[in-house]
Design a protein around this motif. Sequence first.
Motif, PDB file in Angstrom:
ATOM      1  N   PHE A 178      65.218 -58.799  82.085  1.00 62.87           N
ATOM      2  CA  PHE A 178      64.754 -57.459  82.372  1.00 62.87           C
ATOM      3  C   PHE A 178      63.274 -57.329  82.080  1.00 62.87           C
ATOM      4  CE2 PHE A 178      63.650 -53.280  80.710  1.00 62.87           C
ATOM      5  CZ  PHE A 178      63.993 -52.456  81.776  1.00 62.87           C
ATOM      6  N   VAL A 179      62.572 -56.656  83.018  1.00 62.73           N
ATOM      7  CA  VAL A 179      61.137 -56.450  82.859  1.00 62.73           C
ATOM      8  C   VAL A 179      60.792 -54.975  82.758  1.00 62.73           C
ATOM      9  CG1 VAL A 179      58.849 -56.847  83.856  1.00 62.73           C
ATOM     10  CG2 VAL A 179      60.644 -58.570  84.155  1.00 62.73           C
ATOM     11  N   SER A 180      61.249 -54.169  83.717  1.00 62.79           N
ATOM     12  CA  SER A 180      60.872 -52.756  83.733  1.00 62.79           C
ATOM     13  C   SER A 180      61.825 -51.966  84.609  1.00 62.79           C
ATOM     14  CB  SER A 180      59.435 -52.589  84.253  1.00 62.79           C
ATOM     15  OG  SER A 180      59.316 -53.086  85.579  1.00 62.79           O
ATOM     16  N   LYS A 221      70.599 -32.366 106.135  1.00 61.49           N
ATOM     17  CA  LYS A 221      70.012 -33.706 106.150  1.00 61.49           C
ATOM     18  C   LYS A 221      68.826 -33.765 105.193  1.00 61.49           C
ATOM     19  CE  LYS A 221      71.219 -35.155 110.858  1.00 61.49           C
ATOM     20  NZ  LYS A 221      70.678 -35.623 112.164  1.00 61.49           N
ATOM     21  N   TYR A 222      68.754 -34.861 104.450  1.00 53.81           N
ATOM     22  CA  TYR A 222      67.579 -35.091 103.621  1.00 53.81           C
ATOM     23  C   TYR A 222      66.397 -35.428 104.524  1.00 53.81           C
ATOM     24  CZ  TYR A 222      70.211 -35.358  99.203  1.00 53.81           C
ATOM     25  OH  TYR A 222      70.971 -35.082  98.105  1.00 53.81           O
ATOM     26  N   PRO A 223      65.205 -34.931 104.211  1.00 48.36           N
ATOM     27  CA  PRO A 223      64.036 -35.348 104.996  1.00 48.36           C
ATOM     28  C   PRO A 223      63.773 -36.837 104.804  1.00 48.36           C
ATOM     29  CG  PRO A 223      63.357 -34.108 103.057  1.00 48.36           C
ATOM     30  CD  PRO A 223      64.847 -33.990 103.135  1.00 48.36           C
ATOM     31  N   PRO A 224      63.278 -37.536 105.828  1.00 47.11           N
ATOM     32  CA  PRO A 224      63.023 -38.979 105.697  1.00 47.11           C
ATOM     33  C   PRO A 224      62.116 -39.324 104.530  1.00 47.11           C
ATOM     34  CG  PRO A 224      62.877 -38.299 107.989  1.00 47.11           C
ATOM     35  CD  PRO A 224      63.007 -37.044 107.189  1.00 47.11           C
ATOM     36  N   SER A 225      61.230 -38.390 104.142  1.00 50.93           N
ATOM     37  CA  SER A 225      60.272 -38.672 103.065  1.00 50.93           C
ATOM     38  C   SER A 225      60.952 -38.965 101.735  1.00 50.93           C
ATOM     39  CB  SER A 225      59.303 -37.493 102.898  1.00 50.93           C
ATOM     40  OG  SER A 225      60.028 -36.303 102.593  1.00 50.93           O
ATOM     41  N   VAL A 226      62.179 -38.478 101.530  1.00 50.84           N
ATOM     42  CA  VAL A 226      62.879 -38.719 100.263  1.00 50.84           C
ATOM     43  C   VAL A 226      62.930 -40.207  99.958  1.00 50.84           C
ATOM     44  CG1 VAL A 226      65.139 -38.651  99.155  1.00 50.84           C
ATOM     45  CG2 VAL A 226      64.240 -36.599 100.226  1.00 50.84           C
ATOM     46  N   ASN A 227      63.297 -41.003 100.953  1.00 50.46           N
ATOM     47  CA  ASN A 227      63.354 -42.452 100.752  1.00 50.46           C
ATOM     48  C   ASN A 227      62.084 -43.158 101.195  1.00 50.46           C
ATOM     49  OD1 ASN A 227      65.961 -42.309  99.697  1.00 50.46           O
ATOM     50  ND2 ASN A 227      66.925 -42.592 101.681  1.00 50.46           N
ATOM     51  N   GLU A 228      61.493 -42.722 102.289  1.00 51.47           N
ATOM     52  CA  GLU A 228      60.324 -43.414 102.816  1.00 51.47           C
ATOM     53  C   GLU A 228      59.111 -43.287 101.902  1.00 51.47           C
ATOM     54  OE1 GLU A 228      59.677 -42.229 106.857  1.00 51.47           O
ATOM     55  OE2 GLU A 228      61.731 -42.724 107.451  1.00 51.47           O
ATOM     56  N   ASP A 229      59.069 -42.214 101.102  1.00 55.48           N
ATOM     57  CA  ASP A 229      58.024 -42.077 100.079  1.00 55.48           C
ATOM     58  C   ASP A 229      58.552 -42.414  98.682  1.00 55.48           C
ATOM     59  OD1 ASP A 229      56.265 -41.229 102.045  1.00 55.48           O
ATOM     60  OD2 ASP A 229      56.600 -39.100 101.648  1.00 55.48           O
ATOM     61  N   GLY A 230      59.819 -42.068  98.433  1.00 54.56           N
ATOM     62  CA  GLY A 230      60.380 -42.280  97.102  1.00 54.56           C
ATOM     63  C   GLY A 230      60.543 -43.744  96.749  1.00 54.56           C
ATOM     64  N   TRP A 231      60.999 -44.553  97.698  1.00 62.06           N
ATOM     65  CA  TRP A 231      61.186 -45.974  97.396  1.00 62.06           C
ATOM     66  C   TRP A 231      59.869 -46.684  97.099  1.00 62.06           C
ATOM     67  CZ3 TRP A 231      65.316 -47.803 101.515  1.00 62.06           C
ATOM     68  CH2 TRP A 231      66.503 -47.086 101.312  1.00 62.06           C
ATOM     69  N   PRO A 232      58.815 -46.485  97.915  1.00 59.88           N
ATOM     70  CA  PRO A 232      57.539 -47.114  97.558  1.00 59.88           C
ATOM     71  C   PRO A 232      57.013 -46.660  96.191  1.00 59.88           C
ATOM     72  CG  PRO A 232      57.513 -46.475  99.858  1.00 59.88           C
ATOM     73  CD  PRO A 232      58.756 -45.885  99.265  1.00 59.88           C
ATOM     74  N   LYS A 233      57.208 -45.380  95.868  1.00 59.07           N
ATOM     75  CA  LYS A 233      56.760 -44.910  94.547  1.00 59.07           C
ATOM     76  C   LYS A 233      57.488 -45.648  93.435  1.00 59.07           C
ATOM     77  CE  LYS A 233      56.554 -40.914  91.484  1.00 59.07           C
ATOM     78  NZ  LYS A 233      55.521 -41.611  90.694  1.00 59.07           N
ATOM     79  N   LEU A 234      58.803 -45.834  93.584  1.00 62.69           N
ATOM     80  CA  LEU A 234      59.554 -46.568  92.574  1.00 62.69           C
ATOM     81  C   LEU A 234      59.078 -48.011  92.459  1.00 62.69           C
ATOM     82  CD1 LEU A 234      63.170 -45.268  93.230  1.00 62.69           C
ATOM     83  CD2 LEU A 234      61.915 -45.046  91.085  1.00 62.69           C
ATOM     84  N   VAL A 235      58.804 -48.636  93.598  1.00 59.96           N
ATOM     85  CA  VAL A 235      58.291 -50.014  93.575  1.00 59.96           C
ATOM     86  C   VAL A 235      56.981 -50.071  92.798  1.00 59.96           C
ATOM     87  CG1 VAL A 235      57.340 -51.885  94.966  1.00 59.96           C
ATOM     88  CG2 VAL A 235      59.454 -50.762  95.691  1.00 59.96           C
ATOM     89  N   HIS A 236      56.066 -49.165  93.110  1.00 56.80           N
ATOM     90  CA  HIS A 236      54.782 -49.146  92.394  1.00 56.80           C
ATOM     91  C   HIS A 236      54.982 -48.869  90.906  1.00 56.80           C
ATOM     92  CE1 HIS A 236      51.996 -49.681  95.709  1.00 56.80           C
ATOM     93  NE2 HIS A 236      52.649 -48.769  96.425  1.00 56.80           N
ATOM     94  N   ASP A 237      55.925 -47.986  90.574  1.00 56.86           N
ATOM     95  CA  ASP A 237      56.166 -47.651  89.169  1.00 56.86           C
ATOM     96  C   ASP A 237      56.695 -48.851  88.389  1.00 56.86           C
ATOM     97  OD1 ASP A 237      55.298 -45.091  89.553  1.00 56.86           O
ATOM     98  OD2 ASP A 237      57.286 -44.159  89.554  1.00 56.86           O
ATOM     99  N   VAL A 238      57.680 -49.570  88.945  1.00 60.31           N
ATOM    100  CA  VAL A 238      58.217 -50.719  88.197  1.00 60.31           C
ATOM    101  C   VAL A 238      57.168 -51.828  88.100  1.00 60.31           C
ATOM    102  CG1 VAL A 238      60.641 -50.225  88.687  1.00 60.31           C
ATOM    103  CG2 VAL A 238      59.370 -51.739  90.213  1.00 60.31           C
ATOM    104  N   CYS A 239      56.311 -51.941  89.124  1.00 56.51           N
ATOM    105  CA  CYS A 239      55.234 -52.936  89.052  1.00 56.51           C
ATOM    106  C   CYS A 239      54.239 -52.588  87.949  1.00 56.51           C
ATOM    107  CB  CYS A 239      54.510 -53.024  90.393  1.00 56.51           C
ATOM    108  SG  CYS A 239      55.440 -53.805  91.732  1.00 56.51           S
ATOM    109  N   GLU A 240      53.832 -51.333  87.928  1.00 61.29           N
ATOM    110  CA  GLU A 240      52.856 -50.910  86.922  1.00 61.29           C
ATOM    111  C   GLU A 240      53.413 -51.059  85.507  1.00 61.29           C
ATOM    112  OE1 GLU A 240      50.316 -46.902  85.644  1.00 61.29           O
ATOM    113  OE2 GLU A 240      51.425 -46.945  87.543  1.00 61.29           O
ATOM    114  N   ARG A 241      54.654 -50.637  85.319  1.00 63.19           N
ATOM    115  CA  ARG A 241      55.248 -50.698  83.989  1.00 63.19           C
ATOM    116  C   ARG A 241      55.559 -52.133  83.565  1.00 63.19           C
ATOM    117  NH1 ARG A 241      59.386 -45.475  84.625  1.00 63.19           N
ATOM    118  NH2 ARG A 241      57.722 -44.010  85.194  1.00 63.19           N
ATOM    119  N   GLY A 242      55.826 -52.991  84.543  1.00 64.53           N
ATOM    120  CA  GLY A 242      56.105 -54.387  84.234  1.00 64.53           C
ATOM    121  C   GLY A 242      54.876 -55.269  84.243  1.00 64.53           C
TER     122      GLY A 242
END
Length: 328
Positions: A178-180, A221-242
């Motif tokens: 586990f990293v982050s 329906k959820y707007p596409p931005s929920v995942n299309e923006d949310g997933w990249p943010k999570l990727v950047h967050d785990v990268c920064e924290r790790g």
Amino acid sequence: MKYASLKSSAVYVPEQELPNSVLQQRFPDDPEFVEKMAAKSGIQTRWRAAANMATSDLAAKAGEKAIAAAGLKPQDISVVIVGTDSPDYITPSTSVITAHKIGATNAGTFDVGCACSSFPTAFSIASGLMATNESYRYILVIGAYLMSRLADESDLMSFFYGDGAGAVVLEAKDKPGFVSSALLADGSYAKDWGIYAGGTVEPANNDAIAAGRTQVKMLNKYPPSVNEDGWPKLVHDVCERGKFSIGDVDLFIFTQVRKRTIEKVMQKLEIPWEKTHCVMEKWGYTGSACIPMALHDALEEKKAKQGDLVVLIGSGVGYNQAGVAFYL
């Protein structure tokens, strides 16, 4: 300090197949619906559990296979965590039933119920338990999904639901592992998609059952931005924290609900397609189980090897989202 490290993985897929060609017959008023949804989602088929099976049965079968693959006995497991939003009951927890069926007689148990982000959330929690409790050597983390049992089969959204389970055994080791991790949520979407009767807001009663409120419904329906923006943010967050870069990651696994969304996110992050893996084509959308199932399948296909850095990104109704990064 101990780190949670992946020791083994496994999946359980039921035997009854429901391909798109058969499903198409359920929607005579919209003969092109299945074809259109297949093109967007990538889903070609899905699998159904036997009528006498509950979510804990799916979870137990995947868990038993993961324990065997790790070369362990059920009694070696310290904790059993089940991530699902299709539990056996409101209470008791699905995990305690699963542990009993497996024979994990020395394990404590709990459920994680944040929809399809449950597995990366559970992985992160298990990592924290191992880091702070030296007695926890092996933790079994399972994602299980039987949403088809809670759906109206005439509802168009039943196109997505596949039954299945994925499991991993995590082992406490002296190096990552586990990293982050990172979490996101927005409860303003809570009324858009869910099962709205059977809890304390509206206990199950004849009126609720007759109106279909004890079944899963997408109301907006959820707007596409929920995942299309949310997933990249999570990727950047785990990268920064790790403290690693996106380019350092060898394998990305995303929630397997819509292949086009994964394509858009990979393009936005400027990641080559070869660094992800999809299983919705052969298993459908298996919700809380889809990430461990996709991870296991990617490992079986040798898309990642020991020492590689893996990022899991989960997204589910509520909405809840979660990401976790770890070394194999």
